[in-house]
Design an enzyme around this catalytic site. Structure first.
Site, PDB file in Angstrom:
ATOM      1  N   ASP A   6       0.863  -1.179   0.000  1.00 60.68           N
ATOM      2  CA  ASP A   6       0.000   0.000   0.000  1.00 60.68           C
ATOM      3  C   ASP A   6       0.899   1.227   0.000  1.00 60.68           C
ATOM      4  OD1 ASP A   6      -1.798   2.049   0.442  1.00 60.68           O
ATOM      5  OD2 ASP A   6      -2.198   1.503   2.529  1.00 60.68           O
ATOM      6  N   ASP A  96      -6.857   3.990  -4.334  1.00 57.75           N
ATOM      7  CA  ASP A  96      -7.027   3.639  -2.931  1.00 57.75           C
ATOM      8  C   ASP A  96      -8.502   3.464  -2.581  1.00 57.75           C
ATOM      9  OD1 ASP A  96      -7.349   6.373  -3.441  1.00 57.75           O
ATOM     10  OD2 ASP A  96      -6.754   6.962  -1.422  1.00 57.75           O
TER      11      ASP A  96
END
Length: 244
Positions: A6, A96
């Site tokens: 991430d 995201d």
């Protein structure tokens, strides 16, 4: 197990995980990224697949580094297949937010309206109905941005760190700032959730992101923080596309 990455606005999270567990979680940045990857490969030599979501600064050479070191490299982008119907009327939906919605579906299932709140650099609200239609939501400044704005755009206000507060009336500069920022954010969250629940009485709410623990405490235990929601979203988007 696969490696899930991430790449956010402030840090890079590296996680070794499967559909049930997060076995290793490391916070990195661009300068330490390659060393952290090589260290993980020594501990988990059988991992051949990596899936990542990028919204921050991730140089081209690091993407190439992943391709050299893994047999499969999967990137969240607008070309992948989604496990929900995207009704968002823009091509600029963040990767995201795609991953967060996918993580929410994995966590709560497919038969309930869902509001995913990500309390990070920005606070994002993402809504998906019981038929897996994603419509969008809202974006507002996160806690850190609100504190920084007060400091950067005024002459005398100090830069404070977020902390829980119960006082709506501040008794000095510092407590007044905490009241305005933290209680202001808390009231924003409560108001948004209330409005969604007027239209969807069986709404499930998931709160994630770096400031989620603090904000959940402010909401007086009515909700629970879900810290790995983004990671599970990335993981499950990879599986969804792999199995097509």
């Amino acid at each position: 197990m696969i490696l899930v990455i991430d790449i956010g606005n402030t840090s890079i999270k590296l996680s070794v995980m499967d559909h049930l567990n997060v076995y290793k979680l490391i916070r990195s940045d661009v300068s330490t990224f390659t060393n952290e990857i090589l260290n993980l490969k020594q501990v988990y030599p059988d991992i051949k697949e990596v899936a990542y979501c990028n919204v921050g600064d991730f140089p081209y050479e690091l993407k190439e580094f992943l391709k050299v070191n893994f047999e499969v490299v999967f990137e969240i982008n607008h070309q992948i297949k989604l496990p929900f119907n995207n009704r968002y009327e823009s091509l600029t939906l963040g990767n995201d937010r795609i991953a967060l919605v996918a993580g929410g579906l994995f966590t709560e299932g497919n038969n309930t309206p869902l509001l995913v709140i990500d309390a990070g650099t920005c606070v994002t609200y993402d809504f998906i109905d019981s038929d897996k239609n994603y419509f969008g939501g809202a974006i507002s400044p996160g806690l850190q941005l609100r504190y920084q704005s007060l400091h950067n755009f005024t002459e005398n206000l100090p830069l404070l760190k977020p902390q829980p507060t119960k006082n709506i009336t501040g008794y000095n500069t510092e407590t007044s700032i905490h009241s305005g920022v933290v209680l202001g954010m808390t009231l924003e969250l409560k108001g948004a959730i209330k409005q969604y629940r007027k239209a969807h009485k069986d709404l499930k709410v998931l709160i994630t992101g770096g400031d989620s623990e603090l904000l959940v405490k402010q909401l007086k235990n009515r909700f629970f923080a879900t810290p790995f929601l983004m990671l599970y979203g990335i993981y499950n988007l990879y599986l969804f596309n792999k199995n097509l």
